[in-house]
Design a protein around this motif. Structure first.
Motif, PDB file in Angstrom:
ATOM      1  N   LYS A  26     -24.108 -77.714  70.176  1.00  0.00           N
ATOM      2  CA  LYS A  26     -24.874 -76.495  70.480  1.00  0.00           C
ATOM      3  C   LYS A  26     -24.524 -75.962  71.863  1.00  0.00           C
ATOM      4  N   THR A  27     -24.360 -76.862  72.836  1.00  0.00           N
ATOM      5  CA  THR A  27     -23.987 -76.444  74.189  1.00  0.00           C
ATOM      6  C   THR A  27     -22.616 -75.792  74.190  1.00  0.00           C
ATOM      7  N   LEU A  28     -21.653 -76.399  73.515  1.00  0.00           N
ATOM      8  CA  LEU A  28     -20.315 -75.821  73.411  1.00  0.00           C
ATOM      9  C   LEU A  28     -20.369 -74.460  72.735  1.00  0.00           C
ATOM     10  N   HIS A  29     -21.093 -74.381  71.638  1.00  0.00           N
ATOM     11  CA  HIS A  29     -21.208 -73.152  70.854  1.00  0.00           C
ATOM     12  C   HIS A  29     -21.771 -72.009  71.704  1.00  0.00           C
ATOM     13  N   VAL A  30     -22.904 -72.278  72.348  1.00  0.00           N
ATOM     14  CA  VAL A  30     -23.557 -71.242  73.152  1.00  0.00           C
ATOM     15  C   VAL A  30     -22.727 -70.907  74.392  1.00  0.00           C
ATOM     16  N   SER A  31     -22.128 -71.892  75.023  1.00  0.00           N
ATOM     17  CA  SER A  31     -21.301 -71.634  76.214  1.00  0.00           C
ATOM     18  C   SER A  31     -20.124 -70.723  75.886  1.00  0.00           C
ATOM     19  N   CYS A  32     -19.488 -70.973  74.761  1.00  0.00           N
ATOM     20  CA  CYS A  32     -18.359 -70.123  74.352  1.00  0.00           C
ATOM     21  C   CYS A  32     -18.814 -68.694  74.082  1.00  0.00           C
ATOM     22  N   ALA A  67      -9.653 -69.066  72.961  1.00  0.00           N
ATOM     23  CA  ALA A  67     -10.185 -70.430  72.914  1.00  0.00           C
ATOM     24  C   ALA A  67     -11.669 -70.419  72.567  1.00  0.00           C
ATOM     25  N   ALA A  68     -12.442 -69.547  73.213  1.00  0.00           N
ATOM     26  CA  ALA A  68     -13.892 -69.502  72.989  1.00  0.00           C
ATOM     27  C   ALA A  68     -14.223 -69.130  71.546  1.00  0.00           C
ATOM     28  N   SER A  69     -13.519 -68.151  70.989  1.00  0.00           N
ATOM     29  CA  SER A  69     -13.831 -67.718  69.625  1.00  0.00           C
ATOM     30  C   SER A  69     -13.506 -68.820  68.613  1.00  0.00           C
ATOM     31  N   LEU A  70     -12.385 -69.494  68.808  1.00  0.00           N
ATOM     32  CA  LEU A  70     -12.029 -70.564  67.875  1.00  0.00           C
ATOM     33  C   LEU A  70     -12.963 -71.765  68.026  1.00  0.00           C
ATOM     34  N   LEU A  71     -13.336 -72.083  69.261  1.00  0.00           N
ATOM     35  CA  LEU A  71     -14.303 -73.168  69.474  1.00  0.00           C
ATOM     36  C   LEU A  71     -15.673 -72.806  68.914  1.00  0.00           C
ATOM     37  N   THR A  72     -16.053 -71.541  69.007  1.00  0.00           N
ATOM     38  CA  THR A  72     -17.331 -71.100  68.441  1.00  0.00           C
ATOM     39  C   THR A  72     -17.324 -71.275  66.925  1.00  0.00           C
ATOM     40  N   LEU A  73     -16.249 -70.843  66.284  1.00  0.00           N
ATOM     41  CA  LEU A  73     -16.161 -71.023  64.828  1.00  0.00           C
ATOM     42  C   LEU A  73     -16.165 -72.503  64.455  1.00  0.00           C
ATOM     43  N   ALA A  74     -15.352 -73.283  65.151  1.00  0.00           N
ATOM     44  CA  ALA A  74     -15.246 -74.708  64.820  1.00  0.00           C
ATOM     45  C   ALA A  74     -16.574 -75.429  65.026  1.00  0.00           C
ATOM     46  N   SER A  75     -17.231 -75.166  66.138  1.00  0.00           N
ATOM     47  CA  SER A  75     -18.505 -75.850  66.386  1.00  0.00           C
ATOM     48  C   SER A  75     -19.570 -75.388  65.395  1.00  0.00           C
ATOM     49  N   GLY A  76     -19.549 -74.108  65.038  1.00  0.00           N
ATOM     50  CA  GLY A  76     -20.505 -73.605  64.054  1.00  0.00           C
ATOM     51  C   GLY A  76     -20.309 -74.242  62.692  1.00  0.00           C
ATOM     52  N   VAL A  77     -19.066 -74.319  62.264  1.00  0.00           N
ATOM     53  CA  VAL A  77     -18.773 -74.958  60.972  1.00  0.00           C
ATOM     54  C   VAL A  77     -19.148 -76.434  61.012  1.00  0.00           C
ATOM     55  N   TRP A  78     -18.839 -77.086  62.119  1.00  0.00           N
ATOM     56  CA  TRP A  78     -19.164 -78.498  62.249  1.00  0.00           C
ATOM     57  C   TRP A  78     -20.682 -78.717  62.185  1.00  0.00           C
ATOM     58  N   MET A  79     -21.447 -77.881  62.899  1.00  0.00           N
ATOM     59  CA  MET A  79     -22.906 -78.022  62.863  1.00  0.00           C
ATOM     60  C   MET A  79     -23.454 -77.768  61.459  1.00  0.00           C
ATOM     61  N   LEU A  80     -22.928 -76.748  60.782  1.00  0.00           N
ATOM     62  CA  LEU A  80     -23.363 -76.478  59.407  1.00  0.00           C
ATOM     63  C   LEU A  80     -23.047 -77.662  58.500  1.00  0.00           C
ATOM     64  N   GLY A  81     -21.841 -78.190  58.658  1.00  0.00           N
ATOM     65  CA  GLY A  81     -21.435 -79.336  57.844  1.00  0.00           C
ATOM     66  C   GLY A  81     -22.312 -80.551  58.065  1.00  0.00           C
ATOM     67  N   ARG A  82     -22.701 -80.788  59.319  1.00  0.00           N
ATOM     68  CA  ARG A  82     -23.572 -81.934  59.620  1.00  0.00           C
ATOM     69  C   ARG A  82     -24.939 -81.769  58.957  1.00  0.00           C
ATOM     70  N   VAL A  83     -25.488 -80.562  59.020  1.00  0.00           N
ATOM     71  CA  VAL A  83     -26.794 -80.326  58.392  1.00  0.00           C
ATOM     72  C   VAL A  83     -26.680 -80.453  56.877  1.00  0.00           C
ATOM     73  N   ALA A  84     -25.650 -79.851  56.309  1.00  0.00           N
ATOM     74  CA  ALA A  84     -25.468 -79.931  54.857  1.00  0.00           C
ATOM     75  C   ALA A  84     -25.306 -81.382  54.406  1.00  0.00           C
ATOM     76  N   LYS A  85     -24.534 -82.149  55.141  1.00  0.00           N
ATOM     77  CA  LYS A  85     -24.317 -83.560  54.801  1.00  0.00           C
ATOM     78  C   LYS A  85     -25.634 -84.333  54.856  1.00  0.00           C
ATOM     79  N   GLN A  86     -26.437 -84.086  55.899  1.00  0.00           N
ATOM     80  CA  GLN A  86     -27.714 -84.784  56.018  1.00  0.00           C
ATOM     81  C   GLN A  86     -28.652 -84.443  54.862  1.00  0.00           C
ATOM     82  N   VAL A  87     -28.688 -83.171  54.493  1.00  0.00           N
ATOM     83  CA  VAL A  87     -29.570 -82.751  53.392  1.00  0.00           C
ATOM     84  C   VAL A  87     -29.116 -83.387  52.086  1.00  0.00           C
ATOM     85  N   VAL A  88     -27.825 -83.358  51.819  1.00  0.00           N
ATOM     86  CA  VAL A  88     -27.301 -83.924  50.566  1.00  0.00           C
ATOM     87  C   VAL A  88     -27.502 -85.434  50.538  1.00  0.00           C
ATOM     88  N   GLN A  89     -27.262 -86.106  51.658  1.00  0.00           N
ATOM     89  CA  GLN A  89     -27.432 -87.562  51.701  1.00  0.00           C
ATOM     90  C   GLN A  89     -28.889 -87.973  51.504  1.00  0.00           C
TER      91      GLN A  89
END
Length: 145
Positions: A7-13, A57-79
């Motif tokens: 979240k810090t990386l995402h918002v900072s970017c 760099a910021a735009s790609l890191l924003t996308l990557a961190s956003g996808v990663w955060m979404l993936g973590r939430v989705a994985k937790q819900v499915v598990q």
């Protein structure tokens, strides 16, 4: 711990990207308007070149961190036996983010190169037109941001 770091990386970017657009659009552009065309265009080309490296760099890191955060939430819900459905606000944010990155890529890899070619050929009118297009698209991205 990783959630806070993402979240810090995402918002900072996002702060770097949006803040840079605000600075360039509302403070730098009016200040350099007093310069003659060759000096103004060269200065803006140099400043934007540095800024666009950071935004790439910021735009790609924003996308990557956003996808990663979404993936973590989705994985937790499915598990936990649930069915993950992305909230509407997240969907809107993701779509706007992808659109903003696409607009930035157009600015960086089409319009900025056009500005550079005009400067190399000392075509100040073409350079001014390219810079005006960059400003227009930055305004759109700023509104989306």
């Amino acid at each position: 711990m990783i959630d806070a770091a993402l979240k810090t990386l995402h918002v900072s970017c996002i702060v770097v990207w949006i803040g840079g657009m605000v600075f360039a659009h509302f403070f730098l552009r009016p200040a350099v308007a007093q310069l003659d065309a060759p000096a103004r265009l060269r200065l803006m080309h140099d400043v934007l070149g540095r800024f666009f490296q950071a935004v790439l760099a910021a735009s790609l890191l924003t996308l990557a961190s956003g996808v990663w955060m979404l993936g973590r939430v989705a994985k937790q819900v499915v598990q936990s036996g649930g069915n993950f459905e992305m909230p509407l606000a997240w969907t809107v944010m993701a779509v706007l983010g992808v659109v903003m990155v696409a607009i930035f890529m157009h600015i960086r890899f089409v319009l900025y190169k056009r500005l550079g070619r005009a400067l190399a050929a000392s075509e100040w009118t073409a350079g001014g037109a390219a810079l005006a297009q960059i400003r227009r698209w930055v305004s759109i991205n700023l509104g989306l941001g």
